[in-house]
Write an enzyme that holds these catalytic residues in place. Structure first.
Site, PDB file in Angstrom:
ATOM      1  CB  THR A  40      -0.918   0.004   1.250  1.00 39.39           C
ATOM      2  OG1 THR A  40      -1.682  -1.201   1.247  1.00 39.39           O
ATOM      3  CG2 THR A  40      -1.849   1.198   1.265  1.00 39.39           C
ATOM      4  CG  HIS A  43      -0.559   0.554  -4.432  1.00 42.27           C
ATOM      5  ND1 HIS A  43      -0.602   0.253  -5.778  1.00 42.27           N
ATOM      6  CD2 HIS A  43      -0.719  -0.620  -3.792  1.00 42.27           C
ATOM      7  CE1 HIS A  43      -0.778  -1.049  -5.925  1.00 42.27           C
ATOM      8  NE2 HIS A  43      -0.839  -1.604  -4.732  1.00 42.27           N
ATOM      9  CB  ILE A 286      -9.804 -12.778   2.857  1.00 44.42           C
ATOM     10  CG1 ILE A 286     -10.225 -14.234   2.722  1.00 44.42           C
ATOM     11  CG2 ILE A 286      -9.202 -12.480   4.240  1.00 44.42           C
ATOM     12  CD1 ILE A 286     -11.065 -14.766   3.840  1.00 44.42           C
TER      13      ILE A 286
HETATM   14 ZN    ZN Z   1      -0.050  -3.122   5.038  1.00 44.63          ZN
END
Ligand code: ZN
Length: 341
Positions: A40, A43, A286
């Protein structure tokens, strides 16, 4: 204090000077000791379509971190100064019906640390007390920094039975590698994996994967048909690669489960729905970690079942060297990169 932040709506991250965050009611203040980089964060660094559409700079980034509580806000009764804790990155309204019904991981009110609100890539962070999860003393600090990510793997693996079962893990990124160690700690009969990176294959072997198949070099479809003609008991899809999705559906036994954690670059995928129907597959999406069942399971695995994921930590940096950590992640020659504050 220093903080690693997204300052402007463009690629990159910077170290900036900001005031130390002040304690708020219902929150705790941590002296952050270690933090872990996540896909993340990459990103966000790259300022891709997802992050640029969601984040409002300036924002202190980082959602995987651990540290010692140095101050406790009003109304906090179950955390104390001196507690060593790890971050849960999903902040939810504790009064929301979804959270109260046990579905906090998919709560409509979710805000993510280091994305929607200031995160923990800084020497101090203030977070809701319930997001500060006590860490068993046996857990090394580097590992404590990435419990949020490890929780994704625990959630996926423990989405169904594992002991005595054959498990296929598609994709050995850090979460897939964690999953191998968790399956082993839970007594899986056999753990197969697919992975194309020799670096990650080597790490997967070290964590005890029984057999790793390389789709770039061999016919994985034929190999699985030969090894497990009736299919594996469960497939954990962690690659986000479309070919793994159909591999999972085809090679999971009738009545088995397919737990999907990998996110697809293209949300529209072509899958064989009749296989799902006629084979009675249990296909589960999930996301995040169950609040707080997954954390309880993770604590039990770490403290009682000898779960050891230290081999997944491949790089340690001072926070001032975060650019090197980003480059290590971009190279693909890295497990988890940990920053010290
Ligand atoms: Zn993470």
């Amino acid at each position: 204090m220093h903080a690693i932040a997204k300052v402007r709506p463009e690629p990159g991250l910077e170290i900036i000077d900001v005031p130390e965050p002040e304690i708020r009611p219902g929150c705790v203040k941590l002296r952050v000791e270690r933090a872990s980089l996540c896909g993340t964060d990459l990103h966000i660094y790259n300022w891709d379509a997802w992050s640029s559409g969601r984040m409002k700079p300036p924002r202190i980034v980082g959602h995987e971190f651990c540290g010692t509580i140095v101050e406790v806000g009003e109304r906090v009764t179950d955390r104390a100064v001196g507690d060593f804790v790890a971050s849960e990155s999903h902040i939810v309204d504790p009064l929301s019906p979804q959270y109260l019904a046990g579905d906090g991981h998919i709560d409509d009110t979710t805000e993510i640390l280091g994305v929607d609100v200031d995160g923990g890539f800084a020497p101090y962070a203030v977070i809701p007390a319930m997001n500060a999860r006590p860490v068993p003393t046996v857990v090394p600090k580097d590992v404590a920094s990435m419990l949020d990510a490890l929780g994704n793997a625990v959630h996926t693996v423990m989405d169904g039975p594992v002991e005595g079962r054959t498990i296929l893990i598609t994709g050995l990124g850090p979460i897939g590698l964690f999953a191998v160690a968790i399956c082993k700690a839970l007594g899986a009969k056999k753990v197969y994996a697919t992975e194309i990176s020799p670096y990650r294959m080597e790490m997967g072997e070290r964590l005890g994967t029984d057999l790793i198949l390389n789709p770039a070099k061999e016919d994985v479809d034929a190999a699985l048909a030969r090894l497990e003609p009736k299919g594996v008991d469960a497939t954990l899809e962690m690659s986000g690669h479309p070919s793994s999705l159909n591999l999972a559906l085809k090679h999971t036994r009738k009545g088995g489960r397919v737990s999907l954690l990998g996110v697809y670059a293209d949300a529209q995928q072509h899958v064989d729905f009749n296989t799902i129907i006629f084979n009675g597959l249990q296909v589960h999406g999930i996301v995040g970690r169950k609040m707080w069942e997954t954390w309880d399971q993770m604590t039990w695995l770490l403290a009682e079942k000898g779960l050891d994921v230290t081999p997944v930590v491949t790089h340690q940096f001072d926070y001032t060297e975060f650019e090197s950590a980003i480059q290590a992640m971009k190279s693909g020659q890295a497990g988890k990169c940990v920053l010290s504050f």
